[in-house]
Scaffold this active site. Sequence first.
Site, PDB file in Angstrom:
ATOM      1  N   CYS A  24       0.806  -1.215   0.000  1.00 36.03           N
ATOM      2  CA  CYS A  24       0.000   0.000   0.000  1.00 36.03           C
ATOM      3  C   CYS A  24       0.842   1.269   0.000  1.00 36.03           C
ATOM      4  CB  CYS A  24      -0.943   0.005   1.199  1.00 36.03           C
ATOM      5  SG  CYS A  24      -0.123  -0.257   2.777  1.00 36.03           S
ATOM      6  N   GLN A  37       4.613  -9.578   3.709  1.00 40.81           N
ATOM      7  CA  GLN A  37       4.441  -9.139   2.325  1.00 40.81           C
ATOM      8  C   GLN A  37       5.681  -9.453   1.493  1.00 40.81           C
ATOM      9  OE1 GLN A  37       3.592  -5.088   3.382  1.00 40.81           O
ATOM     10  NE2 GLN A  37       1.394  -5.310   3.016  1.00 40.81           N
TER      11      GLN A  37
END
Length: 446
Positions: free
Chosen positions: A52, A115
């Site tokens: 993000c 991630q």
Amino acid sequence: MTDSALISGVSISHASASIDDIEAVCSLSEREAVEHLAAQPDVEEAFVLQTCNRAEAYVVTEEEPRGREVLDEYATDAPAEAARELDHEESLEQLLRVACGLESLIVGEDQILGQLRSAYDTARTAGAVGPVLDDALLKALHVGERARTETAINEGVVSLGSAAARLAGTECDLASATALVVGAGEMGTLAAQSFTDSAAEVVVANRTQERADHVAETLDGNVSAVGLGALPVAVTEADVVVTATGSSTPVLDRETLLNAGETFIIDIAQPRDVAPSAAGVTGVDVRDLDDLRSLTDATLASRQTAAREVEDIIETELDHLLAQYKRKRADEVISAMYEGAERMKERELSTALSKLEEDGLTDDQRATIEAMADTLVSQLLAAPTQSLRAAAEEDDWTTIHTALQLFDPTGGAPSQLADAEPDEIPDAVRQQMPPAVLDQLGATDD
């Protein structure tokens, strides 16, 4: 890894780019982006990390300018000032820093490690990771785990989800508020968990109702679950909304929010969950990742000691990783040297044995001659081997590259060496060679 394989990288992150810049670069999915990079001519390996608040890409090429060309195309939709170019060593350090959370919007946050691991698995599945990036990424994951187990870098606010809840607490009276969390993934779950400690009621909305129910059941407090179809009603009843879905299109548009009333919304999704048109709806206050930056300085200040400890870990581990690459570089030259020597030995041994067998040669005599040839090769190359490894440790790439040309495994190393002029043989190699060999090569000092 070839003798000149290098990593080139580019980073577009919250440090220098806006959310719009990052979204523009992430037009392809992580899997699509890494497959696209790996398919480019001259690219040996590729890796992409898209979250993000960052978009990063790394490629392995024989020539650094080629790597830069490929990465320029990847980051073409970002302003030039937003893209940070990374050379080989900078790329390695960046991966370690990212894994440790030092480059995150919320310093020390834990989510980035998962991630990074997921992006590594994606690149491997795509067949884009080879020996160069594999060493780098495995080291990054290892260092990221060390940072969190050996320091206090992840104490306190450790995720965007919990940071969003904290930001909401500075703007609203959560004690009497209803908090709606849209998205039941990792970030949404962390946000909902944070709200259970402060909000009067928490509602989890998700595309899959079963997933929303599961998250609600795992949390303590007044928590309920709804599907995305119930959003128009749920929004009107919520005082605070945090969106964190993985949707490629907005889940909250202007029409959905028209009857929301006084509502504080924090959009931490990428791409964003709230349509740009919603910003003008009366009573609706929309914040995004850029607004969470204010928490970064306070978080970093509280973790300065831990951050210094992590920096020390990174410095040590980076040195180890660079030394590992250098050893591999030297080992390739050494392997070429031994391959060439073995070919010369086999050729000369075959000639000698053929002549001796004309007068009769026993199996024991043959074995003795072959063993002597093996011993000669080992003894002659032992000192140059040691010298080449030392040259690698000292960043003496002139010696390494010259030796590779002389002992080229594809072009008949022995003849190249035999025909070499004395000044073409690296000092580090020549000084370690026995006098008899130097006499034969004409490489002795007058």
